[in-house]
Every structure is written in C-alpha cells, then in structure tokens.
Design a protein around this motif. Structure first.
Motif, PDB file in Angstrom:
ATOM      1  N   ILE A   1      -9.876  -1.719   4.197  1.00 39.46           N
ATOM      2  CA  ILE A   1     -10.802  -1.491   5.305  1.00 39.46           C
ATOM      3  C   ILE A   1     -11.236  -0.033   5.343  1.00 39.46           C
ATOM      4  O   ILE A   1     -10.410   0.875   5.307  1.00 39.46           O
ATOM      5  N   GLN A   2     -12.544   0.172   5.384  1.00 38.68           N
ATOM      6  CA  GLN A   2     -13.087   1.520   5.573  1.00 38.68           C
ATOM      7  C   GLN A   2     -13.315   1.683   7.055  1.00 38.68           C
ATOM      8  O   GLN A   2     -14.078   0.927   7.633  1.00 38.68           O
ATOM      9  N   GLY A   3     -12.659   2.657   7.660  1.00 33.39           N
ATOM     10  CA  GLY A   3     -12.901   2.838   9.084  1.00 33.39           C
ATOM     11  C   GLY A   3     -12.213   4.080   9.573  1.00 33.39           C
ATOM     12  O   GLY A   3     -11.264   4.546   8.952  1.00 33.39           O
ATOM     13  N   ALA A   4     -12.718   4.632  10.670  1.00 33.97           N
ATOM     14  CA  ALA A   4     -12.145   5.840  11.253  1.00 33.97           C
ATOM     15  C   ALA A   4     -11.997   6.930  10.194  1.00 33.97           C
ATOM     16  O   ALA A   4     -11.040   7.683  10.181  1.00 33.97           O
ATOM     17  N   GLY A   5     -12.951   6.985   9.279  1.00 34.18           N
ATOM     18  CA  GLY A   5     -12.992   8.073   8.303  1.00 34.18           C
ATOM     19  C   GLY A   5     -11.970   7.991   7.191  1.00 34.18           C
ATOM     20  O   GLY A   5     -11.742   8.957   6.487  1.00 34.18           O
ATOM     21  N   ARG A   6     -11.338   6.853   7.015  1.00 34.38           N
ATOM     22  CA  ARG A   6     -10.399   6.757   5.897  1.00 34.38           C
ATOM     23  C   ARG A   6     -10.326   5.325   5.396  1.00 34.38           C
ATOM     24  O   ARG A   6     -10.851   4.408   6.021  1.00 34.38           O
ATOM     25  N   GLU A   7      -9.669   5.173   4.270  1.00 34.39           N
ATOM     26  CA  GLU A   7      -9.487   3.835   3.742  1.00 34.39           C
ATOM     27  C   GLU A   7      -8.085   3.353   4.127  1.00 34.39           C
ATOM     28  O   GLU A   7      -7.121   4.090   4.013  1.00 34.39           O
ATOM     29  N   MET A   8      -8.028   2.136   4.624  1.00 35.15           N
ATOM     30  CA  MET A   8      -6.740   1.623   5.064  1.00 35.15           C
ATOM     31  C   MET A   8      -6.472   0.293   4.362  1.00 35.15           C
ATOM     32  O   MET A   8      -7.383  -0.501   4.154  1.00 35.15           O
ATOM     33  N   VAL A   9      -5.233   0.100   3.956  1.00 32.21           N
ATOM     34  CA  VAL A   9      -4.850  -1.203   3.442  1.00 32.21           C
ATOM     35  C   VAL A   9      -4.174  -1.932   4.599  1.00 32.21           C
ATOM     36  O   VAL A   9      -3.238  -1.403   5.192  1.00 32.21           O
ATOM     37  N   ALA A  10      -4.660  -3.117   4.922  1.00 31.78           N
ATOM     38  CA  ALA A  10      -4.089  -3.830   6.067  1.00 31.78           C
ATOM     39  C   ALA A  10      -3.687  -5.243   5.675  1.00 31.78           C
ATOM     40  O   ALA A  10      -4.332  -5.870   4.840  1.00 31.78           O
ATOM     41  N   MET A  11      -2.591  -5.706   6.265  1.00 31.38           N
ATOM     42  CA  MET A  11      -2.276  -7.127   6.203  1.00 31.38           C
ATOM     43  C   MET A  11      -2.851  -7.710   7.488  1.00 31.38           C
ATOM     44  O   MET A  11      -2.480  -7.294   8.578  1.00 31.38           O
ATOM     45  N   VAL A  12      -3.786  -8.626   7.346  1.00 32.17           N
ATOM     46  CA  VAL A  12      -4.450  -9.183   8.515  1.00 32.17           C
ATOM     47  C   VAL A  12      -3.895 -10.579   8.793  1.00 32.17           C
ATOM     48  O   VAL A  12      -3.935 -11.451   7.921  1.00 32.17           O
ATOM     49  N   SER A  13      -3.369 -10.753   9.996  1.00 28.98           N
ATOM     50  CA  SER A  13      -2.895 -12.084  10.382  1.00 28.98           C
ATOM     51  C   SER A  13      -4.010 -12.779  11.145  1.00 28.98           C
ATOM     52  O   SER A  13      -4.651 -12.179  11.995  1.00 28.98           O
TER      53      SER A  13
ATOM     54  N   GLU B   1       2.460   0.948   1.037  1.00 36.44           N
ATOM     55  CA  GLU B   1       2.026   0.722  -0.343  1.00 36.44           C
ATOM     56  C   GLU B   1       2.034   2.021  -1.140  1.00 36.44           C
ATOM     57  O   GLU B   1       2.362   2.030  -2.323  1.00 36.44           O
ATOM     58  N   GLU B   2       1.681   3.128  -0.466  1.00 31.42           N
ATOM     59  CA  GLU B   2       1.722   4.425  -1.149  1.00 31.42           C
ATOM     60  C   GLU B   2       3.147   4.770  -1.550  1.00 31.42           C
ATOM     61  O   GLU B   2       3.400   5.251  -2.655  1.00 31.42           O
ATOM     62  N   ALA B   3       4.087   4.524  -0.635  1.00 33.97           N
ATOM     63  CA  ALA B   3       5.494   4.839  -0.933  1.00 33.97           C
ATOM     64  C   ALA B   3       5.992   3.978  -2.089  1.00 33.97           C
ATOM     65  O   ALA B   3       6.715   4.452  -2.968  1.00 33.97           O
TER      66      ALA B   3
END
Ligand code: ADP
Length: 344
Positions: free
Chosen positions: A77-89, A108-110
C-alpha cells in the motif's frame, strides 16, 4: 441502542489499526482515523476499487460480500508518504464487509535482515573453509612428500583457520553487545587510560606497518559511566582500522577532549577522535560503514584479516553508552572517526 452505536463508532475511530467498512455496493461507508491517515480524509464514500486496486484484495472482498467468506491477503500500500506491507483481513459484517489492515512492514524487514545476515555469515565462513578443505586434499595427495609445499600450505591453513576464529569471536561479541544494549553501564571508568591501553596494545602492529601512534589531550583522567572492556574494544577497533586502512599517511592520532555541553547528548561529554591521514573514504560509503559485513574494499579488508563486523560492534557499544559516532572523511586526506560519550 443509539448510545451503543455511538460507543461502537467511538471504539472503531480510536482503534490504532486502520479499518474500512464497505457496503454491499463496495462503497466505503466507514473509515476510522488510522485508515484516513493512509487513504486520505476523502476516502469515505468512495468506491473501494478506487481506493486500493489490488486483484487479490478485490477477490477477497467479493468473496466476503457474495459468499460470506473470511479472508486474509498480503498487500502493498502506498499511503501517508511511504510504502507499507499490510496483511488485510476481510470479514463479512451485516450486508457489507470490514477490512482491517495490519502493518507488517517492520516484521518483513526484520525477517529479510535475518535472512541476509545468515546468508552473509555462511558466505564468510565458507570462503576460508573451502580453502582449508582444498589444502587438506592437496596435502594428502600432490604435496604429500614435498616438505616445502607442506610448510607453505600449513601456514595458509593457519591463516584461514584464524580468520574463521576471528569471525566467530566477532559474531559472539556482536550478539553479546546487542543483548546488553538496553542495560546502561554502571561502572565509573577513566576513558583516557582506556585509550592509552588501546594504543599500547596496537603499538607493535602500528610499528610493523610503519605508522606512528600519537595521543593528544590525554593529560588528566576523565571518568564516565562505562563498560571498560567494551570501550576498550571501541578504541582498539577504531585505532586498528586507522592503522590498517589509513596507515599510508604514516600517523594515527587519538585526540581526547571534553565538551562542557554537547547539544545532542544534553550535557557534558567526552569526545574521542581517531584521526588518520590515509586515503580517506568516498562519501558514498559513509552512511553504510557500520552495517554488518559492509566493506569499502572487500579484497583489502580480507587481506588485512578484517571480518567486516568491527564498526557494527563499535556502533552498538556506543549506543549502549548513549553516545554518538560519526565519520568525517575526504578522499586523499584521511578520515576521522569521532565518538562522543556522555559524562554523566
Ligand atoms: P573490517 O573487518 O573490514 O575492518 P570494519 O567494520 O571495522 O570491518 O570496517 C568496515 C570497512 O570500513 C572496512 O572494510 C574499510 O573499508 C572501512 N574503513 C574503516 N576504517 C577506515 C579508515 N580509517 N580509513 C578508510 N577506510 C576505513
């Protein structure tokens, strides 16, 4: 009943997790504060497909709306000025569906970092190990009755085994320092004498490399809360690096001074600079020097017996002491590694 509705809306609004509720026509009818931060204030009322157009998510949403299925989908997801990886339920509620977003970017980065680290360690160990295995085979075969070759191979094997030994020692040291990073050191220690003893330890190595070691400003003791073994390791690593990589300048200086008020540390501090007059470091490398296994010149580091972990260890120790480290360097003019440590 109305009070209950109001309470539900308030709870939803206050949830730290972004939540969207869509109706049967896939229109967003509720967007809580956390989700408006990502998708913008105007998200309410929009058709969901215009908010997030991702095929996997669209089919999960349709499955929830048409068949009442629950689903979980990974999304970028691109939002709030950054890219986020989300698990969407995606869960059916009433005649619509609720989408809740769990930010798994850091997780995921860790995981990626851990994978890289294991791959790096394996690679670093494999190189000397391959050499050792090769020489064992040669000693059993071709060089069996050749005493001169045997001696030469044994000394290479000795060097490679030592490299593995140093790598394992540095890895253990790094994990120990990391484990203790949140525990503030309590001992009262004189920094000047630690720098002096690091200089004494490294004098033979410096002499062999034709480098003069100098101390400036170490006239009176400066006592700070510190872990003496760890700080000794900081000074030894920095001075040894200066000799190894900046030794062509012929001298390395450790300069100690006090700062009555260091803004970044909000109080009095001691500053230790390790200055060499060698080739310097390209500015492009500076931000990455303290990463594990990062080297400007891998071949040169290996040749010098480096593990690529020295500055990573330094960084963690300085962090544990609530200090700061920075590097100033100009190509052709040498480098300064500057550590500031709070005095109280
Ligand atoms: P290594 O085991 O390779 O010495 P370090 O983490 O101590 O690992 O240092 C990382 C890299 O930073 C080195 O490989 C070298 O390229 C560079 N470096 C460190 N100190 C200096 C210095 N004083 N002058 C030039 N390059 C340096």
């Amino acid at each position: 009943m109305r009070m209950q509705d109001g309470l539900n809306a308030a709870i939803l609004e206050a949830l730290p997790m972004p939540v969207l509720i869509v109706d049967r026509q896939e229109r967003v009818i509720v967007a809580n504060a956390a989700s408006r931060q990502i998708f913008g204030e105007a998200v309410q009322g929009r058709t969901f497909a215009t908010v997030l157009r991702q095929p996997a998510l669209m089919s999960a949403l349709e499955a929830a709306l048409r068949r009442g299925d629950q689903g979980r989908v990974r999304c970028l997801i691109q939002g709030a000025g950054r890219e986020m990886v989300a698990m969407v339920s995606c869960a059916p509620i009433g005649s619509g569906a609720m989408l809740s977003f769990e930010d798994v970017t850091a997780l995921e980065e860790a995981e990626a970092m851990r994978r890289d680290f294991v791959a790096n360690v394996s690679h670093e160990l494999r190189t000397p190990l391959t050499a050792l295995m090769g020489f064992i085979e040669t000693l059993r075969g071709a060089a069996r009755d050749d005493p001169a070759a045997r001696e030469r191979f044994l000394s290479i094997m000795d060097r490679e085994a030592n490299r593995m030994n140093r790598l394992v020692a540095d890895l253990l040291s790094l994990s120990r320092v990391e484990a203790e990073e949140r525990k503030r050191p309590a001992q009262r220690v004189d920094v000047v004498s630690l720098v002096q003893s690091a200089l004494v330890t490294l004098r033979p190595q410096a002499e062999a490399a034709g480098v003069n070691l100098l101390l400036e400003g170490g006239d009176a003791a400066i006592v700070i809360p510190a872990d003496p073994d760890q700080l000794t390791q900081v000074f030894t690593n920095l001075i040894e690096n200066a000799v190894k990589y900046g030794g062509s300048g012929g001298e390395v200086t450790a300069r100690i001074s006090r700062i009555p008020h260091e803004a970044g540390l909000r109080g009095p501090a001691v500053k230790i600079m390790v200055i060499d007059k060698g080739d310097g470091i390209d500015p492009l490398h500076l931000p990455r020097l303290t990463e594990r296994f990062y080297r400007v010149d891998t071949h040169r580091s290996r040749e010098q017996g480096g593990t690529g972990l020295g500055l990573a260890i330094v960084k963690h120790i300085v962090n544990r002491h609530r200090g700061r480290m920075r590097v100033e360097s100009q190509k052709g003019q040498g480098s300064s590694f500057i550590v500031t440590l709070p005095e109280t």
